[in-house]
Design a protein around this motif. Structure first.
Motif, PDB file in Angstrom:
ATOM      1  N   ALA A   1     107.158  -2.064 101.120  1.00  0.00           N
ATOM      2  CA  ALA A   1     108.273  -2.709 101.959  1.00  0.00           C
ATOM      3  C   ALA A   1     108.969  -3.650 100.795  1.00  0.00           C
ATOM      4  N   LEU A   2     110.039  -3.638 100.651  1.00  0.00           N
ATOM      5  CA  LEU A   2     110.747  -4.424  99.658  1.00  0.00           C
ATOM      6  C   LEU A   2     111.674  -5.560 100.519  1.00  0.00           C
ATOM      7  N   PHE A   3     111.374  -6.609 100.339  1.00  0.00           N
ATOM      8  CA  PHE A   3     111.653  -7.678 100.971  1.00  0.00           C
ATOM      9  C   PHE A   3     112.516  -8.668 100.158  1.00  0.00           C
ATOM     10  N   GLY A   4     113.712  -8.831 100.996  1.00  0.00           N
ATOM     11  CA  GLY A   4     114.570  -9.888 100.165  1.00  0.00           C
ATOM     12  C   GLY A   4     116.120 -10.051 100.575  1.00  0.00           C
ATOM     13  N   ASP A   5     116.995 -10.266  99.832  1.00  0.00           N
ATOM     14  CA  ASP A   5     118.302 -10.740 100.202  1.00  0.00           C
ATOM     15  C   ASP A   5     119.269  -9.627  99.736  1.00  0.00           C
ATOM     16  N   SER A   6     120.525  -9.948  99.394  1.00  0.00           N
ATOM     17  CA  SER A   6     121.525  -8.667  99.223  1.00  0.00           C
ATOM     18  C   SER A   6     121.188  -8.029  98.015  1.00  0.00           C
ATOM     19  N   ILE A   7     120.403  -8.345  97.094  1.00  0.00           N
ATOM     20  CA  ILE A   7     120.025  -7.655  96.014  1.00  0.00           C
ATOM     21  C   ILE A   7     119.117  -6.417  96.575  1.00  0.00           C
ATOM     22  N   THR A   8     118.098  -6.590  97.527  1.00  0.00           N
ATOM     23  CA  THR A   8     117.275  -5.662  97.890  1.00  0.00           C
ATOM     24  C   THR A   8     118.038  -5.066  98.808  1.00  0.00           C
ATOM     25  N   ASP A   9     119.038  -5.608  99.655  1.00  0.00           N
ATOM     26  CA  ASP A   9     119.954  -4.780 100.542  1.00  0.00           C
ATOM     27  C   ASP A   9     120.702  -3.831  99.909  1.00  0.00           C
ATOM     28  N   GLY A  10     121.160  -3.915  98.569  1.00  0.00           N
ATOM     29  CA  GLY A  10     121.853  -3.019  98.112  1.00  0.00           C
ATOM     30  C   GLY A  10     123.428  -3.487  97.467  1.00  0.00           C
TER      31      GLY A  10
ATOM     32  N   ILE B   1     110.538   1.324 102.034  1.00  0.00           N
ATOM     33  CA  ILE B   1     111.498   0.721 103.268  1.00  0.00           C
ATOM     34  C   ILE B   1     112.055  -0.413 102.535  1.00  0.00           C
ATOM     35  N   ASN B   2     113.463  -0.656 103.243  1.00  0.00           N
ATOM     36  CA  ASN B   2     114.154  -1.729 102.600  1.00  0.00           C
ATOM     37  C   ASN B   2     114.114  -2.824 103.977  1.00  0.00           C
ATOM     38  N   ALA B   3     113.558  -4.070 103.464  1.00  0.00           N
ATOM     39  CA  ALA B   3     113.562  -5.125 104.473  1.00  0.00           C
ATOM     40  C   ALA B   3     114.467  -6.099 103.853  1.00  0.00           C
ATOM     41  N   GLY B   4     115.581  -5.814 103.266  1.00  0.00           N
ATOM     42  CA  GLY B   4     116.595  -7.024 102.618  1.00  0.00           C
ATOM     43  C   GLY B   4     117.727  -7.307 103.946  1.00  0.00           C
ATOM     44  N   ILE B   5     118.036  -8.368 103.772  1.00  0.00           N
ATOM     45  CA  ILE B   5     119.226  -8.861 104.414  1.00  0.00           C
ATOM     46  C   ILE B   5     120.247  -9.661 103.636  1.00  0.00           C
ATOM     47  N   GLY B   6     121.520  -9.100 103.370  1.00  0.00           N
ATOM     48  CA  GLY B   6     122.323  -9.722 102.452  1.00  0.00           C
ATOM     49  C   GLY B   6     122.247 -11.278 102.941  1.00  0.00           C
ATOM     50  N   GLY B   7     122.338 -12.239 101.840  1.00  0.00           N
ATOM     51  CA  GLY B   7     122.591 -13.553 102.163  1.00  0.00           C
ATOM     52  C   GLY B   7     121.267 -14.349 102.764  1.00  0.00           C
ATOM     53  N   ASN B   8     120.301 -13.501 102.920  1.00  0.00           N
ATOM     54  CA  ASN B   8     119.117 -14.289 103.543  1.00  0.00           C
ATOM     55  C   ASN B   8     118.458 -15.370 102.777  1.00  0.00           C
ATOM     56  N   LEU B   9     117.999 -16.323 103.388  1.00  0.00           N
ATOM     57  CA  LEU B   9     117.122 -17.262 102.908  1.00  0.00           C
ATOM     58  C   LEU B   9     115.611 -17.415 103.177  1.00  0.00           C
ATOM     59  N   VAL B  10     114.968 -17.907 102.189  1.00  0.00           N
ATOM     60  CA  VAL B  10     113.289 -18.336 102.418  1.00  0.00           C
ATOM     61  C   VAL B  10     113.137 -19.159 103.351  1.00  0.00           C
ATOM     62  N   LEU B  11     114.006 -20.193 103.345  1.00  0.00           N
ATOM     63  CA  LEU B  11     113.601 -21.471 104.071  1.00  0.00           C
ATOM     64  C   LEU B  11     114.438 -21.776 105.163  1.00  0.00           C
ATOM     65  N   ASN B  12     115.579 -21.319 105.497  1.00  0.00           N
ATOM     66  CA  ASN B  12     116.521 -21.673 106.496  1.00  0.00           C
ATOM     67  C   ASN B  12     116.899 -20.336 107.223  1.00  0.00           C
ATOM     68  N   ASP B  13     117.241 -20.565 108.372  1.00  0.00           N
ATOM     69  CA  ASP B  13     117.907 -19.362 109.356  1.00  0.00           C
ATOM     70  C   ASP B  13     119.385 -19.718 109.278  1.00  0.00           C
ATOM     71  N   SER B  14     120.096 -18.479 109.187  1.00  0.00           N
ATOM     72  CA  SER B  14     121.556 -18.424 108.946  1.00  0.00           C
ATOM     73  C   SER B  14     122.293 -17.558 110.144  1.00  0.00           C
ATOM     74  N   ALA B  15     123.143 -17.955 110.415  1.00  0.00           N
ATOM     75  CA  ALA B  15     123.939 -17.458 111.808  1.00  0.00           C
ATOM     76  C   ALA B  15     124.518 -15.820 111.437  1.00  0.00           C
ATOM     77  N   TRP B  16     124.882 -15.973 110.107  1.00  0.00           N
ATOM     78  CA  TRP B  16     125.375 -14.592 109.448  1.00  0.00           C
ATOM     79  C   TRP B  16     124.349 -13.743 108.772  1.00  0.00           C
ATOM     80  N   TYR B  17     123.216 -14.401 108.305  1.00  0.00           N
ATOM     81  CA  TYR B  17     122.425 -14.048 107.218  1.00  0.00           C
ATOM     82  C   TYR B  17     120.878 -13.794 107.781  1.00  0.00           C
TER      83      TYR B  17
END
Length: 416
Positions: free
Chosen positions: A211-220, A244-260
């Motif tokens: 599982a590749l976990f991350g943000d927009s770079i993992t998302d593609g 499997i791709n477990a990325g979400i563009g804009g995701n943060l390690v430490l904070n929730d985001s309404a968009w990300y």
């Protein structure tokens, strides 16, 4: 790497609701060894950077989605998520088929899906459910197309914002259509579909899933639309294990985001550890935690850049340690990836430069990850190590292009 571990997937839905329990055993077929062959991390409905149907949802419509599975198998099942729905989701009909051109599917490959033996399902608000196992003609390999007919009105849809591939919509029930003619609308997001698992021949290789976990770079982000050239796709082309791709563009390690999406430390269990067959996670996240602050300071007023606190290296490292601890408690090995160069991007500034250097040094030297992959050095411009090399840059000095994602996959393949 240390020896990999296998574990059973946790149940996803209550039998009393007529939903299939996703466990290590299939009641009809005896012991099963399911492997996640594709996944998309669920998000709450939002506008996103490109138009989508998440906030309006669906009403008397069919939505058709094609995804690339990274493992073959004799049997296949899908997983659906209503994680951010405020009311029950009624699935009137669902089908799966081998993908054809555009919204079409291959003739003779389409199969109707059932949920606890029934053609329809009701997924409770904030719940998820899995379809019964199906046996597509020719098995599950390559790309598969899942079509959902939603006869009622769904309200805002749980979705994955950045699919970088077309999803299609048609008025009325076209779940069983072989032709794609009725599907005259498309977006680049995925809706309700959270996973595709396979079982049988080829469906449970030694070593387990990655599982590749991350943000927009993992998302593609920055990869060629519709070409499956994201970094997880490139890795799947290089190793003999499901990815499997477990990325979400804009995701943060430490904070929730309404968009990300939910913060990384909160969603890691759902998006990685609960995926069947996963034994290794690659963590690449943190650029947004340090970069959103720089973007806001520079005057970028996008609401998507909130929250944007000034994050320290010890705070980010504590987040990584939380991910490592969660993984090791489940017997999953963790590869730590250094943050990519970000010089020249809207995420760059004196603070981000200092924190990324401190964090990358810790990733390389702490010994707390089971293995390390050094994207920072692999993709840096030799003449200016603060910047991503031009041959790997998609154009925003932050996200790689297809060649950059292929280079990342090469680096990961060497440590798996």
């Amino acid at each position: 790497m240390n020896k990999h571990f296998r574990r059973a997937v946790a149940p996803l839905a209550a039998a009393a609701l007529g939903l299939t329990l996703l466990s290590g055993t299939d009641a009809a077929a005896g012991p099963a060894d399911w492997t996640a062959a594709w996944a998309a991390s669920p998000q709450r409905a939002s506008e996103g950077f490109t138009s989508n149907w998440a906030e309006t949802g669906f009403s008397h419509q069919s939505v058709r989605q094609t995804v690339r599975v990274t493992e073959s198998g004799d049997r296949v099942r899908i997983r659906l998520s209503n994680a951010y729905g405020s009311s029950p989701l009624h699935i009137t009909r669902a089908t799966i088929a081998r993908a054809g051109e555009g919204a079409a599917v291959q003739k003779g490959s389409l199969r109707h899906l059932s949920f606890g033996g029934k053609r329809s399902a009701v997924i409770p608000a904030h719940g998820q459910a899995g379809a019964d196992a199906a046996e597509p003609r020719g098995g599950a390999a390559g790309s598969v197309t899942v079509t959902l007919y939603l006869a009622g009105t769904t309200g805002p849809a749980t979705f994955h914002a950045q699919g970088f591939a077309h999803s299609y919509r048609a008025e009325g029930d076209h779940a069983a259509d072989v032709s794609g003619r009725a599907f005259d609308e498309h977006t680049a997001s995925w809706y309700y579909l959270a996973g595709v698992d396979v079982e049988g021949e080829g469906g449970a290789r030694d070593g387990g899933g990655v599982a590749l976990f991350g943000d927009s770079i993992t998302d593609g982000f920055g990869s060629t639309h519709g070409a499956n050239r994201r970094y997880p796709d490139a890795l799947a082309d290089r190793i003999d294990r499901p990815v499997i791709n477990a990325g979400i563009g804009g995701n943060l390690v430490l904070n929730d985001s309404a968009w990300y999406g939910d913060r990384g430390t909160a969603r890691f269990t759902r998006d990685v550890l609960d995926q069947p067959g996963v034994t290794t996670a690659v963590v690449l996240e943190g650029l947004n935690d340090i970069g959103f602050y720089e973007a806001q300071k520079a005057g970028y007023e996008r609401p998507t850049f909130w929250p944007a606190p000034k994050v320290s290296a010890p705070e980010l490292i504590a987040g990584y340690r939380a991910l490592i601890r969660q993984a090791h408690e489940r017997g999953v090995q963790v590869v730590g990836a250094t943050l990519l160069p970000l010089g020249g991007s809207d995420h760059y500034g004196a603070h981000a430069a200092r924190i990324s250097d401190e964090v990358n040094t810790w990733i390389r030297t702490s010994g707390e990850f089971d293995a390390v992959v050094d994207f920072d050095r692999a993709l840096a411009d030799p003449a200016d190590p603060e910047r991503i090399a031009a041959r790997y840059d998609s154009g925003d000095a932050l996200h790689p292009n297809d060649a950059g994602y292929a280079r990342m996959a090469e680096e990961v393949a060497e440590v798996l």
